[in-house]
Scaffold this motif. Structure first.
Motif, mmCIF file in Angstrom:
data_model
loop_
_atom_site.group_PDB
_atom_site.id
_atom_site.type_symbol
_atom_site.label_atom_id
_atom_site.label_comp_id
_atom_site.label_asym_id
_atom_site.label_seq_id
_atom_site.Cartn_x
_atom_site.Cartn_y
_atom_site.Cartn_z
ATOM 1 N N UNK A 78 0.830 -1.200 0.000
ATOM 2 C CA UNK A 78 0.000 0.000 0.000
ATOM 3 C C UNK A 78 0.869 1.256 0.000
ATOM 4 N N UNK A 79 0.218 2.348 -0.339
ATOM 5 C CA UNK A 79 0.854 3.668 -0.339
ATOM 6 C C UNK A 79 -0.220 4.687 -0.017
ATOM 7 N N UNK A 80 0.098 5.674 0.826
ATOM 8 C CA UNK A 80 -0.875 6.724 1.096
ATOM 9 C C UNK A 80 -0.167 8.049 1.337
ATOM 10 N N UNK A 81 -0.884 9.131 0.990
ATOM 11 C CA UNK A 81 -0.278 10.465 1.064
ATOM 12 C C UNK A 81 -1.373 11.524 1.008
ATOM 13 N N UNK A 82 -1.020 12.730 1.464
ATOM 14 C CA UNK A 82 -1.959 13.853 1.422
ATOM 15 C C UNK A 82 -2.172 14.293 -0.020
ATOM 16 N N UNK A 83 -3.402 14.686 -0.321
ATOM 17 C CA UNK A 83 -3.713 15.161 -1.670
ATOM 18 C C UNK A 83 -3.412 16.642 -1.836
ATOM 19 N N UNK A 84 -3.660 17.411 -0.785
ATOM 20 C CA UNK A 84 -3.358 18.844 -0.872
ATOM 21 C C UNK A 84 -3.256 19.407 0.530
ATOM 22 N N UNK A 85 -2.231 20.160 0.790
ATOM 23 C CA UNK A 85 -2.083 20.793 2.091
ATOM 24 C C UNK A 85 -1.924 19.790 3.216
ATOM 25 N N UNK A 86 -2.585 20.064 4.317
ATOM 26 C CA UNK A 86 -2.447 19.257 5.527
ATOM 27 C C UNK A 86 -3.442 18.097 5.534
ATOM 28 N N UNK A 87 -2.954 16.941 5.928
ATOM 29 C CA UNK A 87 -3.810 15.767 6.126
ATOM 30 C C UNK A 87 -3.551 15.271 7.546
ATOM 31 N N UNK A 88 -4.458 15.596 8.454
ATOM 32 C CA UNK A 88 -4.268 15.250 9.863
ATOM 33 C C UNK A 88 -5.063 13.986 10.194
ATOM 34 N N UNK A 89 -4.381 13.044 10.819
ATOM 35 C CA UNK A 89 -5.006 11.753 11.110
ATOM 36 C C UNK A 89 -4.707 11.339 12.549
ATOM 37 N N UNK A 90 -5.445 10.344 12.991
ATOM 38 C CA UNK A 90 -5.166 9.640 14.248
ATOM 39 C C UNK A 90 -4.959 8.174 13.887
ATOM 40 N N UNK A 91 -4.021 7.497 14.530
ATOM 41 C CA UNK A 91 -3.722 6.125 14.128
ATOM 42 C C UNK A 91 -3.401 5.242 15.330
ATOM 43 N N UNK A 92 -3.637 3.952 15.134
ATOM 44 C CA UNK A 92 -3.192 2.946 16.091
ATOM 45 C C UNK A 92 -2.592 1.785 15.308
ATOM 46 N N UNK A 93 -1.560 1.190 15.860
ATOM 47 C CA UNK A 93 -0.972 -0.043 15.334
ATOM 48 C C UNK A 93 -1.195 -1.114 16.394
ATOM 49 N N UNK A 94 -1.673 -2.276 15.969
ATOM 50 C CA UNK A 94 -2.034 -3.307 16.943
ATOM 51 C C UNK A 94 -1.893 -4.685 16.305
ATOM 52 N N UNK A 95 -1.985 -5.693 17.144
ATOM 53 C CA UNK A 95 -1.953 -7.077 16.666
ATOM 54 C C UNK A 95 -2.575 -7.951 17.741
ATOM 55 N N UNK A 96 -2.471 -9.248 17.556
ATOM 56 C CA UNK A 96 -3.040 -10.195 18.509
ATOM 57 C C UNK A 96 -3.818 -11.282 17.795
ATOM 58 N N UNK A 97 -3.887 -12.431 18.408
ATOM 59 C CA UNK A 97 -4.516 -13.587 17.783
ATOM 60 C C UNK A 97 -5.998 -13.384 17.515
ATOM 61 N N UNK A 98 -6.633 -12.454 18.236
ATOM 62 C CA UNK A 98 -8.064 -12.236 18.043
ATOM 63 C C UNK A 98 -8.398 -11.268 16.931
ATOM 64 N N UNK A 99 -7.410 -10.565 16.381
ATOM 65 C CA UNK A 99 -7.692 -9.490 15.432
ATOM 66 C C UNK A 99 -8.379 -9.991 14.165
ATOM 67 N N UNK A 100 -7.781 -10.967 13.494
ATOM 68 C CA UNK A 100 -8.350 -11.462 12.237
ATOM 69 C C UNK A 100 -9.742 -12.032 12.460
ATOM 70 N N UNK A 101 -9.918 -12.780 13.557
ATOM 71 C CA UNK A 101 -11.234 -13.377 13.825
ATOM 72 C C UNK A 101 -12.293 -12.317 14.077
ATOM 73 N N UNK A 102 -11.920 -11.253 14.769
ATOM 74 C CA UNK A 102 -12.881 -10.184 15.045
ATOM 75 C C UNK A 102 -13.341 -9.534 13.746
ATOM 76 N N UNK A 103 -12.419 -9.195 12.880
ATOM 77 C CA UNK A 103 -12.802 -8.548 11.621
ATOM 78 C C UNK A 103 -13.594 -9.496 10.727
ATOM 79 N N UNK A 104 -13.269 -10.769 10.805
ATOM 80 C CA UNK A 104 -13.967 -11.741 9.959
ATOM 81 C C UNK A 104 -15.435 -11.868 10.339
ATOM 82 N N UNK A 105 -15.777 -11.546 11.582
ATOM 83 C CA UNK A 105 -17.187 -11.644 11.992
ATOM 84 C C UNK A 105 -18.081 -10.724 11.187
ATOM 85 N N UNK A 106 -17.512 -9.653 10.624
ATOM 86 C CA UNK A 106 -18.302 -8.742 9.788
ATOM 87 C C UNK A 106 -17.814 -8.746 8.344
#
Length: 280
Positions: A78-106
């Motif tokens: 993947x690649x991501x970048x601002x399109x114009x001017x400022x692009x302000x974001x909030x982010x979290x990085x995480x992992x764990x054995x339950x992550x894939x299963x949780x997302x798969x429920x939806x």
């Protein structure tokens, strides 16, 4: 001095046994240009606070603006970048054995961009997570606290995200609420697909599709689950009550069919369930 809007918890091997664990968090982040050909090692949630940017995947491109977020899966280019001017974001990085299963429920199995219901509510949870990560307490206790908040945040995210204008999970369940309420109130009676579909003013075929898409099971399977759960109360309230009586009280025509469904769902018979909870 720790950065007031960023944290990277130090994790032990034991912390990484948790089903969900936080690797990093940053709020009010001025997003720079990121390109990861091998992808990211873990999961990352990036929520747009202001401005707009572009996420480029192997075969698709997505605009990410205020009120939207993107979920990056491990190992996907993947690649991501601002399109114009400022692009302000909030982010979290995480992992764990339950992550894939949780997302798969939806049905979330790949990197994707989402529109958000109640983005400010999610940001308040992220602020809570940052505070826990920055709290000067015994390290393992802090990581356990972060794990608990992270799980709550992720479940709230998957309830509030939608793709390409479709309803969020929360909105899908809200549509089904009259049906779920009806089943809970009339489980002891005969319940037909026609009746349930009529509550939503749709055809039985479309109702089955919508119900399965939202819950992951067929309507009649859900009805049987409700009936079996209700029967557990009867099994324990009066140990002298017979199976035929209990079966009829929760909507099954016969004790044999009730017993077969109970064993299929609970992996033990109604009698064994009753004995396992009897006082010695």
């Amino acid at each position: 001095m720790p950065h007031p809007n960023r944290a990277f918890p130090v994790l032990s091997a034991r912390d990484k046994l948790l089903p969900f664990y936080l690797l990093g968090i940053g709020l009010h982040h001025e997003q720079e240009h990121i390109r990861r050909d091998p992808g990211i090692q873990d999961y990352q949630w990036i929520q747009c606070r202001s401005g707009e940017g572009k996420l480029k995947l192997s075969e698709t491109e997505h605009i990410v603006k205020q009120g939207m977020g993107m979920l990056l899966f491990p190992g996907q280019k993947h690649e991501y970048y601002a399109l114009s001017g400022s692009w302000e974001v909030d982010w979290i990085i995480f992992d764990g054995s339950g992550s894939a299963n949780l997302f798969e429920t939806v049905g979330i199995v790949d990197t994707c961009v989402f529109a958000l219901a109640s983005p400010e509510y999610l940001l308040s949870r992220m602020r809570e997570l940052l505070q826990a990560a920055l709290t000067p307490q015994e390290r393992t206790l802090s990581n356990y606290a972060c794990s608990a908040i992270l799980y709550t945040l992720l479940t709230e995210i998957i309830q509030r995200v939608s793709v390409e204008g479709s309803d969020s999970v929360g909105q899908q369940y809200e549509r089904l609420k009259p049906v779920l309420d009806y089943i809970d109130q009339h489980y002891a009676e005969e319940i037909t697909l026609q009746t349930l579909a009529g509550l939503m003013c749709v055809t039985p075929e479309y109702f089955c599709h919508l119900f399965k898409k939202t819950t992951g099971i067929r309507p009649i399977s859900y009805v049987n689950q409700v009936r079996i759960n209700k029967s557990k109360e009867l099994l324990l309230d009066n140990v002298q009550r017979g199976m035929q009586d209990i079966a009829h009280q929760v909507g099954f025509e016969s004790a044999s069919y009730y017993g077969a469904i109970f064993k299929k769902l609970e992996r033990l018979t109604p009698g064994a369930f009753r004995r396992s909870y009897q006082k010695s």
